[in-house]
Design a protein around this motif. Structure first.
Motif, PDB file in Angstrom:
ATOM      1  N   ASN A  46      -6.796   1.065  17.708  1.00 17.43           N
ATOM      2  CA  ASN A  46      -6.086   0.715  16.479  1.00 17.43           C
ATOM      3  C   ASN A  46      -7.067   0.381  15.348  1.00 17.43           C
ATOM      4  O   ASN A  46      -6.669   0.008  14.261  1.00 17.43           O
ATOM      5  N   THR A  48      -8.517  -0.629  10.003  1.00 16.83           N
ATOM      6  CA  THR A  48      -7.375  -0.495  10.904  1.00 16.83           C
ATOM      7  C   THR A  48      -6.772   0.897  10.741  1.00 16.83           C
ATOM      8  O   THR A  48      -6.756   1.464   9.654  1.00 16.83           O
ATOM      9  N   ILE A 100      -1.382  -3.925  12.553  1.00 17.29           N
ATOM     10  CA  ILE A 100      -1.710  -4.624  13.795  1.00 17.29           C
ATOM     11  C   ILE A 100      -0.952  -5.938  13.814  1.00 17.29           C
ATOM     12  O   ILE A 100      -1.008  -6.714  12.862  1.00 17.29           O
TER      13      ILE A 100
END
Length: 71
Positions: free
Chosen positions: A10, A26, A30
């Motif tokens: 991620n 990212t 998240i």
């Protein structure tokens, strides 16, 4: 700190050679408490700052030449 996952990563990363840094981004939203995972891949290498430093102690021949045997 990141864990490795090539299937569920991620976080992505790229090296900024000019500024000598690694930039992390990212890859999706998240959730709070979710583990951060990157794919280490073949291009990620770090020098371990905590690793003991290697000291070349030779092959021992210098020490053997200084040993005196009593007969």
């Amino acid at each position: 700190m990141f864990n490795h996952s090539s299937a569920d990563q991620n976080v992505g990363w790229e090296r900024d050679i000019k500024n000598q840094i690694v930039v992390y981004r990212t890859l999706r939203d998240i959730k709070a408490g979710e583990e951060l995972c990157i794919s280490y891949g073949q291009r990620l290498t770090f020098k371990d700052a905590d690793a003991p430093q290697y000291v070349d102690e030779g092959d021992g021949t210098q020490l053997l030449g200084s040993i005196q045997l009593d007969t």
